[in-house]
Design a protein around this motif. Structure first.
Motif, short mmCIF file in Angstrom:
data_model
loop_
_atom_site.label_atom_id
_atom_site.label_comp_id
_atom_site.label_asym_id
_atom_site.label_seq_id
_atom_site.Cartn_x
_atom_site.Cartn_y
_atom_site.Cartn_z
N ARG A 20 2.31 -71.83 1.02
CA ARG A 20 2.97 -70.90 1.91
C ARG A 20 1.97 -69.93 2.53
O ARG A 20 1.20 -69.30 1.83
CB ARG A 20 4.01 -70.08 1.13
CG ARG A 20 5.09 -70.93 0.50
CD ARG A 20 6.08 -71.39 1.55
NE ARG A 20 7.18 -72.11 0.94
CZ ARG A 20 8.25 -72.51 1.60
NH1 ARG A 20 8.35 -72.26 2.87
NH2 ARG A 20 9.22 -73.16 0.99
N HIS A 43 11.19 -68.81 8.00
CA HIS A 43 10.06 -69.24 7.17
C HIS A 43 8.79 -68.65 7.73
O HIS A 43 8.75 -68.19 8.86
CB HIS A 43 9.96 -70.78 7.14
CG HIS A 43 11.18 -71.44 6.62
ND1 HIS A 43 11.56 -71.42 5.31
CD2 HIS A 43 12.16 -72.13 7.28
CE1 HIS A 43 12.68 -72.08 5.15
NE2 HIS A 43 13.08 -72.52 6.34
N GLN A 61 -1.26 -75.27 11.82
CA GLN A 61 -0.04 -75.51 12.58
C GLN A 61 -0.17 -74.77 13.90
O GLN A 61 -0.33 -73.55 13.92
CB GLN A 61 1.18 -75.02 11.80
CG GLN A 61 2.51 -75.31 12.47
CD GLN A 61 3.68 -74.72 11.70
OE1 GLN A 61 3.65 -73.53 11.38
NE2 GLN A 61 4.68 -75.52 11.39
N TYR A 70 5.27 -78.34 17.78
CA TYR A 70 4.24 -78.05 16.79
C TYR A 70 3.25 -79.21 16.75
O TYR A 70 3.63 -80.37 16.64
CB TYR A 70 4.84 -77.87 15.39
CG TYR A 70 5.56 -76.57 15.18
CD1 TYR A 70 4.95 -75.35 15.47
CD2 TYR A 70 6.86 -76.55 14.69
CE1 TYR A 70 5.61 -74.15 15.27
CE2 TYR A 70 7.53 -75.36 14.49
CZ TYR A 70 6.89 -74.16 14.78
OH TYR A 70 7.57 -72.98 14.58
N TYR A 72 -0.20 -80.42 14.53
CA TYR A 72 -0.80 -80.18 13.22
C TYR A 72 -2.19 -80.80 13.17
O TYR A 72 -2.38 -81.96 13.54
CB TYR A 72 0.06 -80.79 12.11
CG TYR A 72 1.44 -80.19 12.05
CD1 TYR A 72 1.69 -79.02 11.34
CD2 TYR A 72 2.51 -80.78 12.73
CE1 TYR A 72 2.97 -78.45 11.31
CE2 TYR A 72 3.77 -80.23 12.70
CZ TYR A 72 4.00 -79.07 11.99
OH TYR A 72 5.26 -78.52 11.96
N ALA A 183 3.82 -82.88 1.19
CA ALA A 183 4.17 -82.44 2.54
C ALA A 183 4.54 -83.64 3.38
O ALA A 183 3.97 -84.72 3.23
CB ALA A 183 3.02 -81.67 3.18
N LEU A 223 7.05 -80.06 1.25
CA LEU A 223 7.15 -79.22 2.44
C LEU A 223 7.49 -80.06 3.67
O LEU A 223 6.94 -81.15 3.84
CB LEU A 223 5.84 -78.47 2.66
CG LEU A 223 5.47 -77.48 1.55
CD1 LEU A 223 4.01 -77.06 1.68
CD2 LEU A 223 6.38 -76.27 1.60
N TYR A 225 7.41 -80.21 7.65
CA TYR A 225 6.82 -79.67 8.87
C TYR A 225 7.39 -80.44 10.06
O TYR A 225 7.09 -81.61 10.25
CB TYR A 225 5.30 -79.81 8.84
CG TYR A 225 4.63 -78.93 7.80
CD1 TYR A 225 4.49 -77.57 8.01
CD2 TYR A 225 4.15 -79.49 6.61
CE1 TYR A 225 3.89 -76.77 7.07
CE2 TYR A 225 3.55 -78.68 5.66
CZ TYR A 225 3.42 -77.33 5.89
OH TYR A 225 2.82 -76.53 4.95
N THR A 234 8.99 -72.37 10.81
CA THR A 234 7.73 -73.11 10.82
C THR A 234 7.68 -74.19 9.75
O THR A 234 7.04 -75.22 9.95
CB THR A 234 6.54 -72.15 10.60
OG1 THR A 234 6.72 -71.48 9.35
CG2 THR A 234 6.45 -71.13 11.73
N VAL A 235 8.30 -73.97 8.61
CA VAL A 235 8.23 -74.93 7.50
C VAL A 235 9.41 -74.69 6.58
O VAL A 235 9.89 -73.56 6.45
CB VAL A 235 6.89 -74.78 6.73
CG1 VAL A 235 6.72 -73.38 6.17
CG2 VAL A 235 6.76 -75.83 5.61
N SER A 236 9.92 -75.75 5.99
CA SER A 236 10.92 -75.63 4.94
C SER A 236 10.56 -76.62 3.85
O SER A 236 9.41 -77.07 3.78
CB SER A 236 12.34 -75.86 5.48
OG SER A 236 12.49 -77.18 5.96
N THR A 237 11.49 -76.97 3.00
CA THR A 237 11.26 -77.98 1.96
C THR A 237 12.37 -79.01 2.00
O THR A 237 13.45 -78.77 2.56
CB THR A 237 11.21 -77.35 0.55
OG1 THR A 237 12.53 -76.87 0.22
CG2 THR A 237 10.20 -76.21 0.48
#
Length: 288
Positions: A20, A43, A61, A70, A72, A183, A223, A225, A234-237
């Protein structure tokens, strides 16, 4: 340079404490079809990831405001070998500058699918830096590497991205999963919501099945993305999305009904972007 496609290897220990970031990203102002993506959950954006046991993964990111895309950059911090996921043509100069500042060697420019809202930068990066372009073999696009189910790309000590095909948003979507399942780069298949299914041979029932069978079976801590966001996420799980995704927590029939009733206009650049992206953004016939 290692082979373009290789098999999965077992990753070393993953330390989620470094997953994170601490830098908030302001909510972007999305285009007219932002309703395709679903509801808000805040996030914070990552500046980098790190592995223990001798491997270090660098992650950046990046954001393109016009299409809310986005991009990466992932790299082995030891060797400097890197991949870039979903680059955008207009931000290629920014991406090249970052790669050079960090002393990275770009090995692959990967598209999670044939995008309809922007022209990919993979062709321009290929021309400028000599990397290989990559996309799902089911996409119908031309590229140096056509990924199949389970194929993986190697950069330095890491084997990834690469992963399961995720048809539904388009037939040629792919989720790119790190080799330790820490991820996943889900393209448009899984956002804080999901991508639309009303063009490019999309199918809501197929998308629902793809996400539930191939993404939601990853560890809860994996994660997520996404390729886009319109509300500042921006990011979760995987665990968060499995429990709280405003669309994919519906029943299959309710999801199909919802997706069929969105009534969204076509992406503004679709007529330009899709033909270009079928050639990985290259405007002439340099890919055989």
């Amino acid at each position: 340079m290692s082979d373009a496609v290789t098999h999965v290897v077992t990753a070393q220990d993953w330390d989620p404490a470094f997953a994170r970031g601490r830098v908030p990203i302001s909510p972007p102002k999305g285009p007219g079809d932002a309703a395709a993506r679903g509801g808000p959950r805040g996030h914070r954006g990552p500046e980098g990831l790190r592995h223990r046991g001798g491997r270090r993964l660098l992650l950046r990111q990046l954001f393109e405001a016009s299409s809310c895309t986005y991009t990466y950059v992932l790299a082995d911090a030891g060797s400097g070998d890197a991949v870039i996921i979903d680059p955008v043509l207009e931000t290629v100069p920014r991406d090249i500058k970052l790669l050079r500042e960090l002393g990275l060697t770009l090995r692959y420019a990967v598209n999670t699918h044939v995008h309809a809202d922007h022209v990919t930068g993979s062709g321009a990066l290929r021309g400028a830096l000599g990397c290989l372009s990559a996309v799902s073999g089911a996409s119908g696009a031309r590229a140096d590497v056509l990924l199949g189910d389970g194929d993986q790309l190697r950069f330095g000590a890491f084997v990834s991205p690469g992963g399961p095909r995720q048809p539904g948003h388009t037939p040629g979507c792919v989720t790119l999963v790190l080799d330790d399942s820490s991820a996943a780069f889900t393209g448009d298949a899984l956002l804080t919501g999901c991508g639309r299914t009303d063009f490019q041979q999309g199918c809501p029932r197929t998308l629902y099945r793809s996400v539930h069978e191939k993404i939601f079976t990853l560890p809860d801590s994996c994660l997520v993305y996404p390729a886009h966001d319109y509300t500042g996420h921006t990011v979760s799980t995987v665990g968060e999305e499995r429990r709280h995704n405003p669309r994919l927590t519906l029943s299959p029939d309710a999801f199909v009904t919802l997706m069929g009733g969105l009534g969204l206009p076509p992406p503004r650049r679709m007529d330009e972007a899709v033909p270009a992206n079928l050639r990985c953004g290259i405007q002439d016939d340099v890919i055989a």
